[in-house]
Design a protein around this motif. Sequence first.
Motif, mmCIF file in Angstrom:
data_model
loop_
_atom_site.group_PDB
_atom_site.id
_atom_site.type_symbol
_atom_site.label_atom_id
_atom_site.label_comp_id
_atom_site.label_asym_id
_atom_site.label_seq_id
_atom_site.Cartn_x
_atom_site.Cartn_y
_atom_site.Cartn_z
ATOM 1 N N THR A 126 52.820 18.391 25.943
ATOM 2 C CA THR A 126 52.068 19.308 25.093
ATOM 3 C C THR A 126 51.277 18.487 24.089
ATOM 4 O OG1 THR A 126 53.882 19.555 23.500
ATOM 5 C CG2 THR A 126 53.764 21.173 25.289
ATOM 6 N N GLY A 127 50.156 19.049 23.659
ATOM 7 C CA GLY A 127 49.339 18.355 22.682
ATOM 8 C C GLY A 127 48.254 19.266 22.143
ATOM 9 N N ARG A 128 47.419 18.682 21.307
ATOM 10 C CA ARG A 128 46.304 19.412 20.693
ATOM 11 C C ARG A 128 45.104 18.482 20.659
ATOM 12 N NH1 ARG A 128 48.384 19.378 15.482
ATOM 13 N NH2 ARG A 128 49.998 18.027 16.277
ATOM 14 N N CYS A 129 43.918 19.092 20.679
ATOM 15 C CA CYS A 129 42.710 18.283 20.602
ATOM 16 C C CYS A 129 41.571 19.095 20.001
ATOM 17 C CB CYS A 129 42.319 17.744 21.984
ATOM 18 S SG CYS A 129 41.947 19.015 23.197
ATOM 19 N N GLY A 130 40.527 18.397 19.633
ATOM 20 C CA GLY A 130 39.348 19.022 19.054
ATOM 21 C C GLY A 130 38.619 18.013 18.197
#
Length: 92
Positions: free
Chosen positions: A57-61
Amino acid sequence: MDIHHETLVFEREIDAPPSKIFAAYVDTDAREQWSTPSPTAEVKIDSSDVRTGGHETGRCGGKGDLRWTLKVNYHHVAPEGLITFAEELWEG
């Protein structure tokens, strides 16, 4: 809700031994750096289990605006040989 499905295949010749490439992939700190598409982007890997049946799982932007959530399911991992996975990318 609109759902978009797509298959992408990336192939590259890299002048490095497979062991070094695999190590760079499983090192989440390193991957957060080299997997960002531009200097204004950011990737944060929250959890990673790179093995057959594992998940990530992760986040980006944009830097400071990690509005995209990513979920990865690893289908087949052969260390130093092959990694196949499916990734979901969600906004919000």
